[in-house]
Write an enzyme that holds these catalytic residues in place. Sequence first.
Site, short mmCIF file in Angstrom:
data_model
loop_
_atom_site.label_atom_id
_atom_site.label_comp_id
_atom_site.label_asym_id
_atom_site.label_seq_id
_atom_site.Cartn_x
_atom_site.Cartn_y
_atom_site.Cartn_z
CB THR A 121 -19.61 -60.60 7.32
OG1 THR A 121 -19.48 -59.75 6.17
CG2 THR A 121 -18.67 -60.11 8.41
N GLY A 138 -15.41 -57.95 4.74
CA GLY A 138 -16.74 -57.51 5.10
C GLY A 138 -17.78 -57.91 4.07
CG HIS A 139 -21.47 -55.77 4.00
ND1 HIS A 139 -21.83 -55.01 2.91
CD2 HIS A 139 -21.16 -54.90 4.98
CE1 HIS A 139 -21.77 -53.73 3.22
NE2 HIS A 139 -21.36 -53.62 4.47
CG ASP A 140 -22.74 -56.99 -0.11
OD1 ASP A 140 -23.45 -57.81 -0.71
OD2 ASP A 140 -23.12 -56.37 0.92
CG HIS A 158 -20.84 -52.73 -1.00
ND1 HIS A 158 -21.61 -53.50 -1.85
CD2 HIS A 158 -21.64 -52.38 0.04
CE1 HIS A 158 -22.84 -53.60 -1.35
NE2 HIS A 158 -22.88 -52.93 -0.20
#
Length: 211
Positions: A121, A138-140, A158
């Site tokens: 993402t 996913g993000h980060d 994360h």
Amino acid sequence: MKNLYIVGASGCGREVLNIIKDIHAIRGVQWNIVGFLDDDLQALDSIDCDYQVVGTIKDYLPQANDVLALGIASPQVKEKIVAMLKAKGAVFQSIIHPYVALGRFNTIGEGAVIYSGFGMTVNVKIGDFCTLLACGLGHDVEVGDFSTISSWCNIMGHVKIGNRVFMGGNCSAAPNAVIEDDAYVGVGSVVLRKVKAGKRAFGNPAREMEF
């Protein structure tokens, strides 16, 4: 046009050849595929394949028009072979299947191999010489150098994955989980918090085990 050699003629190497063929079919021919480098010169003798082992890894000497694609899944073996070849001046090519979702504001390091079905993402950091099958980030998320993430893994926001990590198929990592350097996460495992450096973890929830 560059001459391309695939480093490793095992299953992973042949999958990389398959990705390259897909790239050529979809985008046009990008490289002149020479064949495989493998220290077992008979690695493909009993296997259907339209390219052959054309030389050993240890004896390969880079030429000005050569690029290499890394066809090895083992993180520790990848690091060793890359160090040896780069010391000779070898140049590595990232191989990224056209049918991937690369998201936005993401970074991908040198020598990546990314299979069809991969997706990420936003604000993801992928290190050098990572092998990413049909998994999702996913993000980060952060993925360290030489790590391999197998198909159908779900890496949530994360998550931090260290260097030389191997994750088997169908693993999951919960948000903010940490998988430290040289860890091995077995097929179908679910990491809720942490896998310590150099440890092997299996199960749901994933627990460290000795082998």
